[in-house]
Design an enzyme around this catalytic site. Structure first.
Site, PDB file in Angstrom:
ATOM      1  CB  SER A 167      -0.926   0.017   1.220  1.00 44.22           C
ATOM      2  OG  SER A 167      -0.190   0.187   2.418  1.00 44.22           O
ATOM      3  CE  LYS A 225      -2.697   1.648   4.448  1.00 46.45           C
ATOM      4  NZ  LYS A 225      -2.021   0.455   5.016  1.00 46.45           N
TER       5      LYS A 225
END
Length: 212
Positions: free
Chosen positions: A118, A155
């Site tokens: 990601s 993230k």
């Protein structure tokens, strides 16, 4: 330490020996490994390395590596990532330990192995090791290790309309907006990547397995 090529090579050999055996060797082992005819030569070498700060005397009189023992030479030269780029080495080097490059607060830093894709657009790949500074707050735009609704992930931290949001750096994925809880664990300060499997049984990472 006497700045001779021989001492420099002996230091490199001792690093390799320490890495393979997982502990600092005896004088007899050092003499045998370095090809010394007498153990006294090992005593003298260790004395020079202690004087130079590469080794220290630990409690009980045993010899142990210092932080400087693990430093590697860092070249001031830069190599451009492109074809046809000119490159001239100026030969300037400085001792630099990898952890010194990645951490400003060693006592609050851990290494964490990552998995997933990601964050590929931020240059973070599955299998990378992140240098994470433990912190419970982060500024927008920082890449964090966070626990969101019971799931630990890495993230980019952002705020959207007054609410925290964890943003992947992969165009095919959507931002994560925690519904119940969000806990910042740490801020990513650097990434380590190797191009061959590390030796087993020597280096120790934290037990975290963090999904990218």
């Amino acid at each position: 330490m006497a700045r001779t090529n021989r001492d420099t090579m002996h230091l490199l050999s001792l690093r390799a020996l320490y890495r393979s055996e997982g502990c600092f060797p005896s004088y007899s082992r050092i003499a045998s490994h370095l090809g010394f005819k007498a153990k006294n030569a090992a005593f003298k070498l260790i004395g020079r390395l202690i004087s130079s700060g590469h080794l220290v005397k630990s409690p009980g009189g045993r010899v142990a590596p210092s932080e400087r023992f693990f430093t590697l030479d860092l070249s001031n030269d830069e190599v451009r990532a492109g074809f046809g780029a000119d490159f001239e080495a100026n030969g300037l080097m400085q001792a630099q330990a990898l952890d010194q490059m990645l951490t400003a607060k060693p006592s609050k830093t851990v290494f964490v192995k990552l998995r997933g894709d990601s964050m590929v657009d931020a240059g973070i790949l599955s299998g990378d090791i992140a240098a994470v500074e433990i912190a419970h707050q982060a500024a927008p735009g920082e890449i964090v290790i966070a626990e969101a609704d019971g799931h630990v992930t890495v993230k980019e931290f952002q705020m959207f309309e007054g609410r925290p949001r964890l943003v992947p750096r992969n165009a095919s994925m959507q931002p994560l907006e925690p519904q119940k809880s969000l806990r910042i664990i740490g801020v990513v300060r650097g990434i380590v990547r190797t191009f061959r499997p590390p030796p087993t049984g020597k280096a120790k990472l934290t037990k975290w397995g963090v999904t990218v």
